[in-house]
Every structure is written in structure tokens, then in C-alpha cells.
Scaffold this active site. Structure first.
Site, PDB file in Angstrom:
ATOM      1  N   ASP A 149      -8.828 -17.237   9.422  1.00 38.49           N
ATOM      2  CA  ASP A 149      -9.961 -18.182   9.447  1.00 38.49           C
ATOM      3  C   ASP A 149     -10.473 -18.584   8.059  1.00 38.49           C
ATOM      4  O   ASP A 149     -11.153 -19.588   7.928  1.00 38.49           O
ATOM      5  CB  ASP A 149     -11.134 -17.575  10.233  1.00 38.49           C
ATOM      6  CG  ASP A 149     -10.831 -17.454  11.718  1.00 38.49           C
ATOM      7  OD1 ASP A 149      -9.761 -17.894  12.150  1.00 38.49           O
ATOM      8  OD2 ASP A 149     -11.673 -16.890  12.442  1.00 38.49           O
ATOM      9  N   VAL A 187       0.846  -1.199   0.000  1.00 38.20           N
ATOM     10  CA  VAL A 187       0.000   0.000   0.000  1.00 38.20           C
ATOM     11  C   VAL A 187       0.880   1.248   0.000  1.00 38.20           C
ATOM     12  O   VAL A 187       0.706   2.165  -0.805  1.00 38.20           O
ATOM     13  CB  VAL A 187      -0.945   0.000   1.234  1.00 38.20           C
ATOM     14  CG1 VAL A 187      -1.553   1.370   1.476  1.00 38.20           C
ATOM     15  CG2 VAL A 187      -2.039  -1.060   1.068  1.00 38.20           C
ATOM     16  N   VAL A 188       1.845   1.267   0.928  1.00 39.43           N
ATOM     17  CA  VAL A 188       2.678   2.475   1.093  1.00 39.43           C
ATOM     18  C   VAL A 188       3.469   2.748  -0.188  1.00 39.43           C
ATOM     19  O   VAL A 188       3.470   3.873  -0.712  1.00 39.43           O
ATOM     20  CB  VAL A 188       3.631   2.311   2.304  1.00 39.43           C
ATOM     21  CG1 VAL A 188       4.673   3.414   2.339  1.00 39.43           C
ATOM     22  CG2 VAL A 188       2.813   2.290   3.593  1.00 39.43           C
ATOM     23  N   GLY A 207     -10.275 -20.898  14.527  1.00 45.62           N
ATOM     24  CA  GLY A 207     -11.420 -20.802  13.624  1.00 45.62           C
ATOM     25  C   GLY A 207     -12.649 -20.535  14.453  1.00 45.62           C
ATOM     26  O   GLY A 207     -13.328 -21.449  14.898  1.00 45.62           O
ATOM     27  N   ARG A 208     -12.885 -19.238  14.687  1.00 51.35           N
ATOM     28  CA  ARG A 208     -13.941 -18.825  15.630  1.00 51.35           C
ATOM     29  C   ARG A 208     -15.321 -19.329  15.206  1.00 51.35           C
ATOM     30  O   ARG A 208     -16.046 -19.895  15.998  1.00 51.35           O
ATOM     31  CB  ARG A 208     -13.926 -17.304  15.730  1.00 51.35           C
ATOM     32  CG  ARG A 208     -14.746 -16.765  16.834  1.00 51.35           C
ATOM     33  CD  ARG A 208     -14.484 -15.293  17.069  1.00 51.35           C
ATOM     34  NE  ARG A 208     -14.060 -14.591  15.856  1.00 51.35           N
ATOM     35  CZ  ARG A 208     -13.622 -13.350  15.848  1.00 51.35           C
ATOM     36  NH1 ARG A 208     -13.524 -12.684  16.964  1.00 51.35           N
ATOM     37  NH2 ARG A 208     -13.272 -12.764  14.718  1.00 51.35           N
ATOM     38  N   GLN A 250      -0.567 -20.432  15.920  1.00 53.33           N
ATOM     39  CA  GLN A 250      -1.045 -20.475  14.523  1.00 53.33           C
ATOM     40  C   GLN A 250      -1.029 -19.116  13.838  1.00 53.33           C
ATOM     41  O   GLN A 250      -1.101 -19.033  12.625  1.00 53.33           O
ATOM     42  CB  GLN A 250      -2.484 -21.009  14.490  1.00 53.33           C
ATOM     43  CG  GLN A 250      -2.594 -22.451  14.870  1.00 53.33           C
ATOM     44  CD  GLN A 250      -4.032 -22.837  15.222  1.00 53.33           C
ATOM     45  OE1 GLN A 250      -4.786 -23.276  14.387  1.00 53.33           O
ATOM     46  NE2 GLN A 250      -4.409 -22.647  16.475  1.00 53.33           N
TER      47      GLN A 250
END
Ligand code: ADP
Ligand code: F6P
Length: 322
Positions: free
Chosen positions: A127, A23-24, A170-171, A254
Site C-alpha cells: 500500500d 536477514v538470515v 489500497g485499504r 496485485q
């Protein structure tokens, strides 16, 4: 456009730094100044901004975590918080924003777009639950970390003839568990999308024992309705499956470490694409990997639902583990 800002938000993911760097440097190439907002929406509300020069993003491509840090900010969920955020951007003369993060962070980005700020989101979350993109930044690196752990655990499991329960992150989404089960050769996988009972897991481990396997592995996504500890309790206290049983919760390991080649490339391509979209006058969009291309969809669509799992993979896991 003279000045834009970038932030990383929600759970950190390997490759976020590569995205910041892209981006920068893309913005600088077009004579646009970039400000980094520290600690996500918390930093936005506190006016915690610093200009990022090309030198400041030197040497970060291969680093895990995020140099801008991240945070979870309750105040920004409110309308008042969002207006305060707009005010802070105006105070600093920032004309556009790039938000790198997961579902929640991208919902925040959509709110700013609705207030009139030109905003582009970049999907960054281990995730792989963000709708509209085949992969999010960080997923590939995390899968590699899980596979490394799984391979190591299988070595010791085989040596001792044990069964291992391995919990992945992995909520709300079983992607990491399912893919690591397929790629690591696990006997059974438990996910929020396809939950399993304690009896089903015990039966799969016992079946492996009875067929003469020297180890058995169950991968459990942390977001599954039956918690990992309940499986352990059942196997230790109610049903002997032949193997001795051990538990490993992989946890935040992780999320750390250097991004894989795939994530560096994905993050770089998305970072460049996001700046180009802003320069082309676009807003309210998220960069997305679709097939081999970097495309875009509206933030509204991206946050409208979670990415569905590919059902065929569940079946593949089942018959390949036999
Ligand atoms: P992720 O981006 O990884 O899904 P979270 O769900 O925790 O992580 O969201 C990160 C942050 O995004 C939140 O702490 C909050 O500041 C902002 N956010 C989440 N949901 C909303 C929302 N509905 N409106 C505005 N901001 C939100
Ligand atoms: O959303 C990414 C994620 O790593 C989830 O897999 C996990 O449930 C959650 O973040 C953990 O969040 P925290 O860093 O707040 O413990």
C-alpha cells in the site's frame, strides 16, 4: 547475541522473501542463529518456529509471497497475547526479533519492544502507507503489475472505444491508484484522500469522449468512500457518457509474482540493516528508505500516523490526463 528470529506479518508483499534471505545470511555471517516464525503472530503464540540455515533461504530471492507464510492474529492484539508471545520467545532462547510487515504488524512489534524484547521492524506492504519511509517492500512490484494490467486494458478499451473502471488495492491509502493513474495515463483517479462523486467520474469520462479520445480510464482505490460498484451502477443506469463502460477489479493478483529489481534491492538492504541494528544493540526502530539511503526511525513514530500523500502528484495527474 546467539539467536534471533524473523517473521512476516499482515498482507504479503513481493520482496518479503528477499528480506528473509538477507536477514538470515547477515546473521549467519555474524555467527547468530536465525529462527523463522511461521504464520506471523499466530505462529509466535503457537511456538511454530524453525531454524533457517543458509541453504533454507537459497532460491527464494526471486519468489513472491513469503516462505514463512503470514497471518492475521486477533489474540496478539491483547496484552495477554503479547505476554504469551514474550514467553514463547524466552522458551526458545530467542534474544531478538525482526518483524517484516505493515502498520498493524509494526504496532505488534512495538508492543514486544515495550515488553523488553529487542525488535527491529522492516516496512513490507504494497500500500505504501507506512510513515517515515519513501517506499515499503512490495510497492514497486505491485505498481508494475497494475501498469501491466492497465496497459492491456487500454489496448482493448481503444479497440472497442470503451471506458474502463479499474479498481486497485489500497485499504486506507490511494498511493497505488494515484501513481498508476499518472504512469498509466488514466483520465481520473479516485482515492480515500481525494474522493470523487459518481457525477465527477462520469463527467471526466464524458469529457474524454467529447474531446474525441478513443478510450477513457478511471482508476479507483478500493478504500475510497464511494465504492467502485456505485460508479458502475451510475454509469450503466443513470448517465450515458458516450463510451460503453466495463469494470476490472485487479484484486489479489496485485500481491503475487516475482519482486522487481527495486524491491529485491530494497528488501536486501533493509534486511542487512535490520540485523546490523540489532547487533549494535538497537531496538524499537524501523528501517526506512529516505532519499537513496537506508535510515531508521522509531517504531513509535512509524506507527503514529499514515504516510501522507505527495499533494503535487494529484495536480500532476489532473493536468497530464488532459
Ligand atoms: P498489516 O501489518 O499489513 O498492516 P494488519 O493491520 O492486519 O496488517 O496487522 C497484522 C497483525 O498485526 C494483526 O493481525 C495483529 O496480529 C497484529 N497487530 C495489529 N495491530 C496490533 C496492535 N494494535 N497491537 C498488537 N498487535 C497488532
Ligand atoms: O494491506 C495490504 C492489502 O493488500 C490492502 O491493499 C488490501 O486492502 C488488504 O491487504 C487485503 O487483505 P486480505 O489479504 O486480507 O484480503
Amino acid at each position: 547475541m546467539k539467536r534471533m528470529a524473523v517473521m512476516t506479518s499482515g498482507g504479503d508483499a513481493p520482496g518479503m522473501n528477499a528480506a528473509i534471505r538477507a536477514v538470515v545470511r547477515t546473521a549467519i555471517e555474524h555467527n547468530v542463529e536465525v529462527f523463522g516464525i511461521r504464520q506471523a503472530y499466530t505462529g509466535l503464540l503457537n511456538g511454530d518456529f524453525e531454524q533457517l540455515t543458509s541453504a533454507e533461504v537459497s532460491g527464494i530471492l526471486q519468489r513472491g509471497g513469503t516462505i514463512l507464510q503470514t497471518a492475521r492474529c486477533e489474540e496478539f492484539r491483547t496484552e495477554l497475547g503479547q505476554k504469551k508471545g514474550l514467553r514463547r520467545l524466552n522458551e526458545k532462547g530467542i534474544e531478538a526479533l525482526i518483524v517484516i510487515g505493515g502498520n498493524g504488524s509494526l504496532t505488534g512489534a512495538l508492543k514486544l519492544h515495550e515488553l523488553g524484547v529487542p525488535v527491529i521492524g522492516i516496512p513490507g506492504s504494497i500500500d505504501n502507507d507506512i510513515y517515515g519511509t519513501d517506499m515499503s517492500i512490495g510497492v514497486d512490484s505491485t505498481l508494475n503489475i497494475i501498469l501491466d494490467a492497465l496497459d492491456r486494458l487500454r489496448d482493448t478499451a481503444t479497440s472497442h472505444q470503451r471506458a474502463f473502471l479499474i479498481e486497485t488495492m489500497g485499504r486506507n491509502c490511494g498511493y497505488l491508484a494515484l501513481m498508476s493513474a499518472i504512469l498509466g495515463g488514466a483520465e481520473i483517479v479516485v482515492t480515500p484522500e481525494r474522493p470523487k462523486t459518481v457525477e465527477e467520474v462520469a463527467n471526466a469520462l464524458e469529457d474524454a469522449y467529447l474531446r474525441g479520445k478513443s478510450h477513457a480510464i478511471a482508476v479507483i482505490a478500493e478504500g475510497s468512500p464511494v465504492k467502485t460498484i456505485e460508479f458502475v451502477d451510475y454509469l450503466n443506469n443513470q448517465k450515458a457518457v458516450g463510451f460503453e463502460v466495463r469494470l476490472t477489479i485487479l484484486g489479489h493478483i496485485q500481491r503475487g509474482g516475482s519482486p522487481s529489481a527495486f524491491d529485491r534491492l530494497l528488501a536486501t538492504r533493509m534486511g542487512v540493516h535490520a540485523v546490523n541494528m540489532l547487533l549494535a544493540g538497537e531496538s524499537g526502530m524501523m528501517t526506512a528508505m529516505q532519499g537513496r539511503k537506508i535510515e531508521a526511525l522509531t517504531l513509535e513514530e512509524a506507527v503514529s500516523q499514515l504516510r501522507p500523500m505527495n499533494e503535487a502528484y494529484f495536480d500532476m495527474q489532473r493536468f497530464l490526463s488532459r
